[in-house]
Design an enzyme around this catalytic site. Structure first.
Site, mmCIF file in Angstrom:
data_model
loop_
_atom_site.group_PDB
_atom_site.id
_atom_site.type_symbol
_atom_site.label_atom_id
_atom_site.label_comp_id
_atom_site.label_asym_id
_atom_site.label_seq_id
_atom_site.Cartn_x
_atom_site.Cartn_y
_atom_site.Cartn_z
ATOM 1 N N MET A 1 0.836 -1.172 0.000
ATOM 2 C CA MET A 1 0.000 0.000 0.000
ATOM 3 C C MET A 1 0.885 1.241 0.000
ATOM 4 O O MET A 1 1.322 1.704 1.037
ATOM 5 C CB MET A 1 -0.901 -0.012 1.235
ATOM 6 N N PRO A 2 1.170 1.803 -1.172
ATOM 7 C CA PRO A 2 1.965 3.020 -1.225
ATOM 8 C C PRO A 2 1.220 4.212 -0.627
ATOM 9 O O PRO A 2 0.006 4.340 -0.773
ATOM 10 C CB PRO A 2 2.197 3.242 -2.723
ATOM 11 N N TYR A 3 1.981 5.057 0.042
ATOM 12 C CA TYR A 3 1.466 6.304 0.590
ATOM 13 C C TYR A 3 2.367 7.407 0.056
ATOM 14 O O TYR A 3 3.574 7.412 0.298
ATOM 15 C CB TYR A 3 1.499 6.270 2.119
#
Length: 64
Positions: A1-3
Site C-alpha cells: 500500500m503506497p502512501y
C-alpha cells in the site's frame, strides 16, 4: 500500500491541479513500482507560506 505525501505552499492550487497531481503520482508508482492503484494513497498538504523556508527566508517574504 503506497502512501505518497505531496507538500506544496498554499498558493491557490485548483481542484483540477490537485486531481492531476493525485492521478500523476498514482500512475508513477503503478508504472515504476508496479503497485496497485486501488491501494495507493496520495495526500496533498498545503503549507502556509510563512511556514515554508528557502535560502534562509520565509517563502512569504520572498514572494513580496
Amino acid at each position: 500500500m503506497p502512501y505518497i505525501n505531496i507538500k506544496v505552499t498554499d498558493e491557490g492550487l485548483t481542484k483540477r491541479q490537485k486531481q492531476q497531481l493525485i492521478a500523476g503520482a498514482t500512475q508513477l508508482v503503478v508504472d515504476i513500482l508496479n503497485k496497485n492503484p486501488e491501494t495507493t494513497h496520495v495526500v496533498i498538504d498545503e503549507v502556509p507560506q510563512d511556514n515554508w523556508g528557502v535560502r534562509g527566508k520565509q517563502y512569504s517574504e520572498l514572494n513580496k
